[in-house]
Design a protein around this motif. Structure first.
Motif, PDB file in Angstrom:
ATOM      1  N   THR A  95       0.828  -1.212   0.000  1.00 17.14           N
ATOM      2  CA  THR A  95       0.000   0.000   0.000  1.00 17.14           C
ATOM      3  C   THR A  95       0.859   1.258   0.000  1.00 17.14           C
ATOM      4  O   THR A  95       0.600   2.198  -0.760  1.00 17.14           O
ATOM      5  CB  THR A  95      -0.936   0.027   1.221  1.00 17.14           C
ATOM      6  OG1 THR A  95      -1.635  -1.208   1.326  1.00 17.14           O
ATOM      7  CG2 THR A  95      -1.929   1.163   1.126  1.00 17.14           C
ATOM      8  N   PHE A  96       1.866   1.297   0.867  1.00 12.03           N
ATOM      9  CA  PHE A  96       2.699   2.500   0.989  1.00 12.03           C
ATOM     10  C   PHE A  96       3.925   2.454   0.085  1.00 12.03           C
ATOM     11  O   PHE A  96       4.692   3.418   0.047  1.00 12.03           O
ATOM     12  CB  PHE A  96       3.112   2.715   2.443  1.00 12.03           C
ATOM     13  CG  PHE A  96       1.961   3.063   3.347  1.00 12.03           C
ATOM     14  CD1 PHE A  96       1.131   4.128   3.064  1.00 12.03           C
ATOM     15  CD2 PHE A  96       1.700   2.311   4.489  1.00 12.03           C
ATOM     16  CE1 PHE A  96       0.073   4.456   3.908  1.00 12.03           C
ATOM     17  CE2 PHE A  96       0.646   2.618   5.328  1.00 12.03           C
ATOM     18  CZ  PHE A  96      -0.173   3.692   5.033  1.00 12.03           C
ATOM     19  N   ASP A  97       4.130   1.312  -0.603  1.00 15.67           N
ATOM     20  CA  ASP A  97       5.220   1.225  -1.574  1.00 15.67           C
ATOM     21  C   ASP A  97       6.536   1.681  -0.949  1.00 15.67           C
ATOM     22  O   ASP A  97       7.330   2.404  -1.560  1.00 15.67           O
ATOM     23  CB  ASP A  97       4.861   2.080  -2.806  1.00 15.67           C
ATOM     24  CG  ASP A  97       5.791   1.843  -3.971  1.00 15.67           C
ATOM     25  OD1 ASP A  97       6.051   0.671  -4.294  1.00 15.67           O
ATOM     26  OD2 ASP A  97       6.291   2.840  -4.535  1.00 15.67           O
ATOM     27  N   ILE A  98       6.774   1.266   0.285  1.00 16.63           N
ATOM     28  CA  ILE A  98       7.881   1.792   1.075  1.00 16.63           C
ATOM     29  C   ILE A  98       9.235   1.506   0.418  1.00 16.63           C
ATOM     30  O   ILE A  98       9.474   0.414  -0.076  1.00 16.63           O
ATOM     31  CB  ILE A  98       7.827   1.222   2.523  1.00 16.63           C
ATOM     32  CG1 ILE A  98       8.678   2.057   3.478  1.00 16.63           C
ATOM     33  CG2 ILE A  98       8.183  -0.258   2.557  1.00 16.63           C
ATOM     34  CD1 ILE A  98       8.022   3.313   3.941  1.00 16.63           C
ATOM     35  N   LYS A  99      10.088   2.523   0.409  1.00 10.78           N
ATOM     36  CA  LYS A  99      11.437   2.427  -0.142  1.00 10.78           C
ATOM     37  C   LYS A  99      12.455   2.743   0.950  1.00 10.78           C
ATOM     38  O   LYS A  99      12.127   3.409   1.943  1.00 10.78           O
ATOM     39  CB  LYS A  99      11.624   3.402  -1.303  1.00 10.78           C
ATOM     40  CG  LYS A  99      10.588   3.272  -2.420  1.00 10.78           C
ATOM     41  CD  LYS A  99      10.785   2.007  -3.226  1.00 10.78           C
ATOM     42  CE  LYS A  99       9.916   2.014  -4.469  1.00 10.78           C
ATOM     43  NZ  LYS A  99       9.053   0.859  -4.601  1.00 10.78           N
ATOM     44  N   PRO A 100      13.721   2.294   0.784  1.00 12.02           N
ATOM     45  CA  PRO A 100      14.716   2.487   1.850  1.00 12.02           C
ATOM     46  C   PRO A 100      14.930   3.938   2.256  1.00 12.02           C
ATOM     47  O   PRO A 100      15.246   4.215   3.416  1.00 12.02           O
ATOM     48  CB  PRO A 100      15.995   1.886   1.239  1.00 12.02           C
ATOM     49  CG  PRO A 100      15.507   0.866   0.261  1.00 12.02           C
ATOM     50  CD  PRO A 100      14.240   1.445  -0.316  1.00 12.02           C
ATOM     51  N   ASP A 101      14.765   4.891   1.334  1.00 11.34           N
ATOM     52  CA  ASP A 101      15.031   6.289   1.676  1.00 11.34           C
ATOM     53  C   ASP A 101      13.777   7.083   2.008  1.00 11.34           C
ATOM     54  O   ASP A 101      13.814   8.300   2.147  1.00 11.34           O
ATOM     55  CB  ASP A 101      15.787   6.972   0.533  1.00 11.34           C
ATOM     56  CG  ASP A 101      15.035   6.894  -0.799  1.00 11.34           C
ATOM     57  OD1 ASP A 101      14.021   6.161  -0.871  1.00 11.34           O
ATOM     58  OD2 ASP A 101      15.459   7.565  -1.764  1.00 11.34           O
ATOM     59  N   ASP A 102      12.638   6.406   2.154  1.00 15.30           N
ATOM     60  CA  ASP A 102      11.396   7.110   2.503  1.00 15.30           C
ATOM     61  C   ASP A 102      11.430   7.651   3.925  1.00 15.30           C
ATOM     62  O   ASP A 102      12.038   7.052   4.825  1.00 15.30           O
ATOM     63  CB  ASP A 102      10.187   6.174   2.364  1.00 15.30           C
ATOM     64  CG  ASP A 102       9.605   6.171   0.960  1.00 15.30           C
ATOM     65  OD1 ASP A 102       9.545   7.249   0.339  1.00 15.30           O
ATOM     66  OD2 ASP A 102       9.228   5.086   0.473  1.00 15.30           O
ATOM     67  N   ILE A 103      10.753   8.771   4.125  1.00 14.66           N
ATOM     68  CA  ILE A 103      10.450   9.308   5.458  1.00 14.66           C
ATOM     69  C   ILE A 103       8.937   9.183   5.607  1.00 14.66           C
ATOM     70  O   ILE A 103       8.180   9.929   4.992  1.00 14.66           O
ATOM     71  CB  ILE A 103      10.881  10.781   5.621  1.00 14.66           C
ATOM     72  CG1 ILE A 103      12.348  10.968   5.222  1.00 14.66           C
ATOM     73  CG2 ILE A 103      10.624  11.254   7.052  1.00 14.66           C
ATOM     74  CD1 ILE A 103      13.337  10.262   6.129  1.00 14.66           C
TER      75      ILE A 103
END
Length: 660
Positions: free
Chosen positions: A298-306
Motif C-alpha cells: 500500500t505504501f510502496d515503502i522504499k529504503p530512503d522514505d520518510i
C-alpha cells in the motif's frame, strides 16, 4: 438487510505517473491481477510463501491455516518467532543499525532522532526492567501513555518478553481505564506523569491513580511512570516506579522470548454497540506479516522514505503503522506528540517541509478541519509550504468524501501524489481494500479494490452475493492472517458480532455497508450498517449524504444520522460546520434551505435532510473521531447520560440542539 441505494456516481479517475508505476512494488494492474489469481488458486500456499519470505522464524511453521475450530482460525500456529526481534534485531543485522528509526517531534517543536541501534538498546533495557518486576510471558500490561518514543519502547518491550500489551488512548477517563485494566487482568500499568498537547499539560498518572482507586484492579502490582514533564504527581510506595530508575542499571541485551505465531501480541479495546468495550485480540505472526506486507504494497515503502502516520498509538493505526509495521520493514518514521492546529493549523505542512516527509498518512477529519483553517487564514495555507518531498498520500479512519479527496490531491500532493484511501478496521489488523499506488486507478471517495488474498464481497442479509451496482453488506469470505482472533474473555460475543450464523458462521461481517461499481468493480463504503438510513423505503448510506453536503462551497464538515419519523419511518438529520461563523436566526434558515436544495440537486430529493443543525465544530474525541452516538441522541432529543469524558469539546453539544 435490503439493498442500499446509491444515488450519485463518481466518474473522475486519476492514475499515478508512469515513473511512479515503473518503480512501484506492485507495478500495474496485470501484476495485481496475477497476485489475486495466485491467492485464488492456492490460498494457503500464497500466504505461506509470504510468511516465509517476510518474517524471521526461530522455528519454521509446518501448519499454515487451521480451520478446525472456525471461526477461531489459527495461522502458522506451530512456528516460533518474536515480533520485537523482527522489528529491531533484524535491522541490526541487515545494515540498518545506524539508520534513523524514529524522528520524534515534541509538541513544542523539539526534535529527537533515534537510530535502530539506540531503539534496540532502549527496548532491551526496558524489557529487562519489566522482567525484574516478575512480568513474564502471557502477562497483560496496560500502556496509558502520550505519543512518545517511550510509548513505542513500552510496546516493543512487552512484545520482546512475550507479555500481551493493551494500549489505552490517553484521552480516556479513569472509569474507562479501570474497565480495561479489569477486563485485561493487567498486572502492570505503564504511564507518564503528564502528556503535552496543544501547549497544554494534561494529567495521566493522576487518572491512573483514580482508576485504580475505583477498585477491582487488585491484580496491578506496579505502575511505571515515564517523566514527560517532571510534574509532581505523587508516588505510592511499593507500587510506583520511575521508568528512568527502572532501566538505569539494566543490561542493553535481552534475549527475545520465542512464542507461537498465535501468541496474543496485544488486546485493543474498541467501542461496542452495547456500550461495553470489546477487547480485540490479535496474534503475533499473522498480524506482523500483514503489517509488513501493507507497508510494502500500500505504501510502496522504499529504503530512503520518510514515513509519517499521524495517528496515536492508542488506536490500531498507531499500532500497525507506527509501533510495528514501519520498524519491521526498516523504515524511518516521524512520530509527533502534538496536534495539527498548534501553534497554528500549518503545523502538519511545516513538519512535512522540515523533515522532508515522503509519505503522509492522516484522517479525513484532520483534512477537512485543515481545509477550513486554510480557507480562513491564507498565511497557513498548504500552498505556502514546500511539500515537494511528498510522493504518496494516505487516508484512514473513515471514508474520505470526494471534495476533501480533491483538495488533498491538489493542495498537498500538488496533483503528483497517488492517494491510498485505505479501508480497514481494528479487527482486521491492517489495510483490506485500498488502491495500490502503482497499479490501481484512483476514484475520489472509493477505496477501490481488495488487496491480494483478501476475499471481500458484498452480500444480502442471507449471505447471498449481490451483483455489482447493488449495495449491501461488506463481508470477507476467507480468513486472513491478521484478522481478530477473539474478543478477550468473550468468545460468544466474538462469534455473534463477526461471524453470525445468518451468514454461515464462517464469513467475517465487517459491519459496513458497501457498493461495487457496475463498471469497474471498485468498492465504495457507504457507512456502518447501523448508519444506513431508511427513508420512505429508500435505503441510503450516511456517507453519501455527508459527501454531498461537504461538496457545497460553504461547508467544512458534516455528519448525518437518522431519527424516527412518523411519516417516512426515518428522517435525515444533518449536523453541519461551515467555513465561516455559525449562523443563527433567519440566516441559519436561509443557509439550511440552500443546503437542502443542494443535496436534492447532488443526490435527489429523497436525500434532503429534514433537519440541519449548525455548530462551530462536531463532537469529537481528542483523537478527532466524531462521536456519532451523541449525534443520534441529539437528533432524537434524548438526554445524554453516557460517558463523554473523551469528548474534546463538550460545549458543542448545546449548539447542536437547535434544528433548522
Amino acid at each position: 438487510m435490503a439493498d442500499i441505494e446509491t444515488l450519485k456516481q463518481e466518474t473522475r479517475v486519476f492514475n499515478a505517473s508512469d515513473a511512479f508505476k515503473e518503480n512501484a512494488t506492485i507495478s500495474g494492474m496485470d501484476a495485481y491481477n496475477a497476485m489475486c489469481a495466485d491467492a485464488a488458486q492456492d490460498y494457503e500456499g500464497f500466504w505461506a510463501s509470504l510468511a516465509r519470505e517476510n518474517l524471521e522464524w526461530k522455528k519454521p511453521f509446518t501448519q499454515i491455516l487451521d480451520e478446525s475450530n472456525a471461526p477461531f482460525y489459527k495461522w502458522f500456529d506451530d512456528g516460533l518467532l518474536n515480533v520485537s526481534y523482527n522489528c529491531l534485531d533484524r535491522n541490526l543485522e541487515n545494515g540498518n543499525a545506524d539508520k534513523i528509526a524514529v524522528i520524534f517531534e515534541a509538541d513544542g517543536g523539539q526534535v529527537t532522532k533515534v537510530t535502530y541501534r539506540e531503539l534496540h538498546q532502549q527496548v532491551c533495557k526496558f524489557a529487562n526492567g519489566l522482567k525484574s518486576l516478575g512480568i513474564k510471558k502471557s502477562d497483560r500490561v496496560v500502556i496509558y501513555m502520550p505519543m512518545s518514543v517511550e510509548g513505542i519502547v513500552a510496546m516493543q518491550a512487552c512484545a520482546r518478553i512475550g507479555a500481551t500489551h493493551s494500549v489505552v488512548f490517553g484521552g480516556f477517563s479513569a472509569k474507562s481505564l479501570q474497565e480495561r485494566i479489569i477486563d485485561a487482568g493487567a498486572v502492570t500499568v505503564i504511564t507518564a506523569d503528564q502528556q503535552v498537547r496543544g501547549g497544554k499539560h494534561l494529567p495521566l498518572k493522576i487518572i491512573v491513580d483514580e482508576a485504580l482507586a475505583l477498585g477491582g484492579c487488585e491484580a496491578v502490582r506496579n505502575v511505571i511512570v515515564y517523566q514527560r514533564t517532571g510534574a509532581d504527581v505523587g508516588v505510592t510506595a511499593g507500587r510506583d516506579l520511575l521508568m528512568s530508575e527502572l532501566v538505569a542499571s539494566q543490561s542493553d541485551v535481552c534475549e527475545p522470548e520465542w512464542v507461537s505465531a498465535e501468541h496474543p501480541l496485544f488486546i485493543l479495546y474498541t467501542s461496542g454497540s452495547t456500550g461495553t468495550p470489546k477487547g480485540v485480540q490479535h496474534s503475533s505472526g499473522g498480524y506482523l506479516l500483514w503489517a509488513m506486507l501493507t507497508m510494502k504494497w500500500t505504501f510502496d515503502i522504499k529504503p530512503d522514505d520518510i514515513f509519517w502516520c499521524t495517528a496515536d498509538i492508542g488506536w490500531v493505526t498507531g499500532h500497525t503503522y507506527i509501533a510495528y509495521g514501519p520498524l519491521a520493514v526498516g523504515a524511518t518514521e516521524i512520530v509527533f506528540e502534538g496536534i495539527p492546529t498548534f501553534p497554528n493549523a500549518g503545523r502538519f505542512w511545516d513538519m512535512i517541509a522540515r523533515h522532508k516527509a515522503t509519505i503522509f498518512y492522516t484522517a479525513p477529519t484532520a483534512i477537512r478541519s485543515l481545509i477550513k483553517a486554510a480557507d480562513a487564514d491564507e498565511k497557513i495555507h498548504p500552498d505556502r509550504y514546500d511539500l515537494s518531498s511528498l510522493r504518496l498520500l494516505g487516508s484512514v479512519g473513515e471514508p474520505i468524501n470526494p471534495e476533501a479527496w480533491m483538495w488533498y490531491y491538489k493542495h498537498i500532493g500538488r496533483e503528483n501524489c497517488p492517494i491510498v484511501d485505505t479501508f480497514w478496521q481494528t479487527e482486521t489488523g491492517g489495510h483490506m481494500i485500498t488502491p495500490l499506488p502503482g497499479a490501481t486507478p484512483m476514484v475520489p471517495g472509493s477505496c477501490t479494490l481488495p488487496l491480494p488474498g483478501i476475499m471481500a464481497a458484498i452480500v444480502d442479509e442471507t449471505g447471498a452475493d449481490l451483483p455489482n451496482g447493488q449495495g449491501g453488506i461488506l463481508v470477507v469470505k476467507r480468513p486472513w492472517p491478521s484478522m481478530i482472533r477473539t474478543i478477550w474473555n468473550d468468545p460468544e460475543r466474538f462469534k455473534k458480532s463477526y461471524f453470525p450464523e445468518e451468514l454461515g458462521g464462517k464469513t467475517y461481517l465487517a459491519g459496513d455497508g458497501a457498493i461495487r461499481s457496475a463498471e469497474t468493480g471498485n468498492f465504495t463504503i457507504t457507512g456502518r450498517i447501523d448508519d444506513v438510513l431508511n427513508v420512505s423505503g429508500h435505503r441510503m448510506g450516511t456517507m453519501e449524504i455527508e459527501s454531498a453536503l461537504v461538496a457545497h462551497p460553504l461547508v467544512a464538515e458534516a455528519a448525518v444520522v437518522g431519527k424516527p419519523d412518523e411519516t417516512t419511518g426515518e428522517s435525515i438529520c444533518a449536523f453541519v460546520v461551515l467555513k465561516r461563523s455559525r449562523p443563527t436566526g433567519d440566516e441559519a434558515k436561509q443557509i439550511a434551505k440552500e443546503l437542502r436544495d443542494w443535496v436534492a440537486k447532488e443526490i435527489g430529493p429523497i436525500a434532503k435532510p429534514k433537519e440541519i443543525r449548525f455548530g462551530d465544530n462536531l463532537p469529537k474525541t481528542r483523537s478527532g473521531k466524531i462521536m456519532r452516538r451523541l449525534l443520534r441522541l441529539l437528533a432524537k432529543g434524548e438526554a445524554i447520560t453516557q460517558d463523554i469524558s473523551t469528548l474534546e469539546n463538550p460545549a458543542i453539544l448545546d449548539q447542536l440542539k437547535d434544528a433548522q
